[in-house]
Write a protein that holds these residues in place. Structure first.
Motif, mmCIF file in Angstrom:
data_model
loop_
_atom_site.group_PDB
_atom_site.id
_atom_site.type_symbol
_atom_site.label_atom_id
_atom_site.label_comp_id
_atom_site.label_asym_id
_atom_site.label_seq_id
_atom_site.Cartn_x
_atom_site.Cartn_y
_atom_site.Cartn_z
ATOM 1 N N ALA A 13 -66.959 12.877 -37.659
ATOM 2 C CA ALA A 13 -65.954 13.663 -38.375
ATOM 3 C C ALA A 13 -64.540 13.352 -37.877
ATOM 4 C CB ALA A 13 -66.251 15.153 -38.232
ATOM 5 N N VAL A 14 -64.392 13.195 -36.571
ATOM 6 C CA VAL A 14 -63.068 12.877 -36.018
ATOM 7 C C VAL A 14 -62.634 11.483 -36.452
ATOM 8 C CG1 VAL A 14 -61.789 12.447 -33.880
ATOM 9 C CG2 VAL A 14 -63.245 14.469 -34.082
ATOM 10 N N LYS A 15 -63.543 10.512 -36.415
ATOM 11 C CA LYS A 15 -63.207 9.161 -36.887
ATOM 12 C C LYS A 15 -62.828 9.190 -38.365
ATOM 13 C CE LYS A 15 -65.836 6.311 -33.673
ATOM 14 N NZ LYS A 15 -66.964 5.365 -33.528
ATOM 15 N N TRP A 16 -63.578 9.927 -39.151
ATOM 16 C CA TRP A 16 -63.295 10.016 -40.584
ATOM 17 C C TRP A 16 -61.914 10.625 -40.816
ATOM 18 C CZ3 TRP A 16 -62.197 13.997 -43.940
ATOM 19 C CH2 TRP A 16 -62.277 13.685 -45.301
ATOM 20 N N ALA A 17 -61.621 11.725 -40.132
ATOM 21 C CA ALA A 17 -60.337 12.417 -40.324
ATOM 22 C C ALA A 17 -59.159 11.602 -39.818
ATOM 23 C CB ALA A 17 -60.374 13.773 -39.629
ATOM 24 N N SER A 18 -59.385 10.723 -38.849
ATOM 25 C CA SER A 18 -58.284 9.949 -38.298
ATOM 26 C C SER A 18 -57.974 8.684 -39.091
ATOM 27 C CB SER A 18 -58.557 9.599 -36.837
ATOM 28 O OG SER A 18 -59.676 8.761 -36.727
ATOM 29 N N ALA A 19 -58.775 8.368 -40.071
ATOM 30 C CA ALA A 19 -58.511 7.197 -40.910
ATOM 31 C C ALA A 19 -57.243 7.435 -41.740
ATOM 32 C CB ALA A 19 -59.703 6.926 -41.824
ATOM 33 N N PRO A 20 -56.416 6.400 -41.906
ATOM 34 C CA PRO A 20 -55.133 6.573 -42.621
ATOM 35 C C PRO A 20 -55.267 7.200 -44.004
ATOM 36 C CG PRO A 20 -55.247 4.404 -41.605
ATOM 37 C CD PRO A 20 -56.608 5.046 -41.433
ATOM 38 N N GLN A 21 -56.331 6.909 -44.733
ATOM 39 C CA GLN A 21 -56.480 7.458 -46.082
ATOM 40 C C GLN A 21 -56.789 8.953 -46.085
ATOM 41 O OE1 GLN A 21 -58.521 5.226 -44.694
ATOM 42 N NE2 GLN A 21 -60.624 5.419 -45.387
#
Length: 84
Positions: free
Chosen positions: A59-67
């Protein structure tokens, strides 16, 4: 930057985690979004109900993606930069 509709973002995040992902209007959204400090009401666009550490990491990796920058929480007022 492309803004994803919430249902698309929810589906995308759900594919990455084992726990359920909640959006406003979903059953259990309010209880999953509640924090320990009940004096403050949190209303995130999405709430991943992590069942393990891997869910948290995903979830953290997903939320930190530029998009997904528009899904990041903002805590408190933003500071204005001083121009000298």
């Amino acid at each position: 930057m492309q803004n994803l509709p919430t249902h698309t973002a929810k589906t995308e995040l759900q594919l990455l985690v084992r726990g359920l992902v909640y959006a406003p209007g979903d059953a259990s959204y309010e209880s999953e979004a509640a924090a320990f400090n009940l004096a403050t009401r949190h209303t995130p666009d999405l709430v991943p109900a992590a069942v393990n550490a891997d869910d948290v990491v995903a979830a953290v990796k997903w939320a930190s993606a530029p998009q997904h920058v528009h899904f990041r929480p903002v805590h408190g007022p933003r500071r204005r930069e001083r121009h000298h």
